[in-house]
Design an enzyme around this catalytic site. Sequence first.
Site, mmCIF file in Angstrom:
data_model
loop_
_atom_site.group_PDB
_atom_site.id
_atom_site.type_symbol
_atom_site.label_atom_id
_atom_site.label_comp_id
_atom_site.label_asym_id
_atom_site.label_seq_id
_atom_site.Cartn_x
_atom_site.Cartn_y
_atom_site.Cartn_z
ATOM 1 N N LYS A 58 54.096 38.251 40.882
ATOM 2 C CA LYS A 58 53.509 39.504 41.400
ATOM 3 C C LYS A 58 53.400 39.487 42.931
ATOM 4 O O LYS A 58 53.823 40.425 43.593
ATOM 5 C CB LYS A 58 52.104 39.735 40.810
ATOM 6 C CG LYS A 58 52.078 39.842 39.304
ATOM 7 C CD LYS A 58 50.669 40.082 38.798
ATOM 8 C CE LYS A 58 49.694 38.940 39.063
ATOM 9 N NZ LYS A 58 50.045 37.673 38.383
ATOM 10 N N ARG A 114 42.499 43.439 35.242
ATOM 11 C CA ARG A 114 42.769 42.267 34.412
ATOM 12 C C ARG A 114 41.954 42.264 33.143
ATOM 13 O O ARG A 114 42.041 41.326 32.349
ATOM 14 C CB ARG A 114 42.459 41.000 35.211
ATOM 15 C CG ARG A 114 43.683 40.374 35.864
ATOM 16 C CD ARG A 114 43.268 39.007 36.349
ATOM 17 N NE ARG A 114 44.338 38.160 36.744
ATOM 18 C CZ ARG A 114 44.623 37.834 38.014
ATOM 19 N NH1 ARG A 114 43.954 38.357 38.996
ATOM 20 N NH2 ARG A 114 45.580 36.972 38.275
ATOM 21 N N ARG A 156 53.636 25.903 43.499
ATOM 22 C CA ARG A 156 53.331 26.964 44.481
ATOM 23 C C ARG A 156 52.567 26.388 45.669
ATOM 24 O O ARG A 156 51.670 25.579 45.506
ATOM 25 C CB ARG A 156 52.491 28.047 43.790
ATOM 26 C CG ARG A 156 51.928 29.076 44.753
ATOM 27 C CD ARG A 156 51.578 30.363 44.066
ATOM 28 N NE ARG A 156 50.466 30.271 43.148
ATOM 29 C CZ ARG A 156 50.019 31.312 42.424
ATOM 30 N NH1 ARG A 156 50.613 32.491 42.524
ATOM 31 N NH2 ARG A 156 49.004 31.161 41.607
ATOM 32 N N ARG A 201 46.718 26.011 46.071
ATOM 33 C CA ARG A 201 45.511 26.653 45.574
ATOM 34 C C ARG A 201 44.788 25.721 44.602
ATOM 35 O O ARG A 201 45.408 25.088 43.761
ATOM 36 C CB ARG A 201 45.858 27.973 44.864
ATOM 37 C CG ARG A 201 46.113 29.090 45.835
ATOM 38 C CD ARG A 201 46.657 30.333 45.182
ATOM 39 N NE ARG A 201 45.990 30.722 43.941
ATOM 40 C CZ ARG A 201 46.267 31.852 43.289
ATOM 41 N NH1 ARG A 201 47.198 32.682 43.751
ATOM 42 N NH2 ARG A 201 45.633 32.150 42.181
ATOM 43 N N ARG A 226 43.587 29.414 32.807
ATOM 44 C CA ARG A 226 43.936 30.695 33.435
ATOM 45 C C ARG A 226 44.945 31.453 32.584
ATOM 46 O O ARG A 226 44.832 32.654 32.398
ATOM 47 C CB ARG A 226 44.549 30.454 34.811
ATOM 48 C CG ARG A 226 43.517 30.242 35.871
ATOM 49 C CD ARG A 226 44.165 29.844 37.167
ATOM 50 N NE ARG A 226 44.931 30.905 37.760
ATOM 51 C CZ ARG A 226 45.966 30.706 38.577
ATOM 52 N NH1 ARG A 226 46.361 29.482 38.850
ATOM 53 N NH2 ARG A 226 46.585 31.724 39.101
#
Length: 218
Positions: A13, A89, A128, A162, A173
Amino acid sequence: MNLLIMGLPGAGKGTQAAKMVEQFNLIHISTGDMFRAAMANQTEMGKLAKSYIDAGNLVPDEVTNGIVKERLAQADIAENGFLLDGYPRTIEQAQALDKTLLELGLTLDGVINIEIDPSILVDRLSGRYMCRACGATYHKVFNPTKVENVCDTCGASEFYQREDDKPETVKNRLEVNIAQGEPIIAHYRELGLVSAIEGDQEIANVFADIEKAVDSIK
Ligand code: ADP
Ligand code: AMP
């Protein structure tokens, strides 16, 4: 034009949103980015959000709905249009968004839904890394910076992983987001707003598919 971009954590996203806001001149509203900024600035809201985010849980709806409503009410949104990323969400957030848009006289024009098999997301999230200065997102293997250790977007050279991308948090998650996500997509499908995009392809090809979908929404 007012759009949502949806998809599980790691679906791409943020990567695609950065391209879309440039191409279509929209204002990017990422609730994840807003929470990370609040955490970095150690505001009261940031401190509250941190306890949920670090555990891989969702920040309570009333907090999240409040910050989105406040941002959508600013004048630049009606002038330029928005791209909401990471919100809604929960189905309650989707209902709150419907109400907020009605109150503000805004209309949602389309929902870009990046579809992806959850099994590949652990690799996406564990590789990431982010630019500390501007928040641009990279991947060790799939999307490294063009020059080693230099952000393509702002030229800074400090990066971080992160906290919530660590393997112990990722599983929760994904579970939380899978459970909450389906009713939201169903809600927008009923309104005929959803464009499905195949997320398991090269970043440029995902974007090409999004461009086609947005052109048909315009
Ligand atoms: P989201 O915002 O949906 O959580 P990101 O855009 O941050 O996802 O992407 C998650 C990770 O996967 C990042 O490291 C990013 O560089 C990488 N990535 C994004 N899109 C692709 C893709 N199409 N193929 C491979 N890796 C991707
Ligand atoms: P993201 O950057 O979109 O992956 O979001 C990072 C984290 O911020 C999520 O795992 C949640 O803890 C929190 N968050 C972001 N957006 C929302 C939202 N719409 N509702 C609740 N929590 C959110």
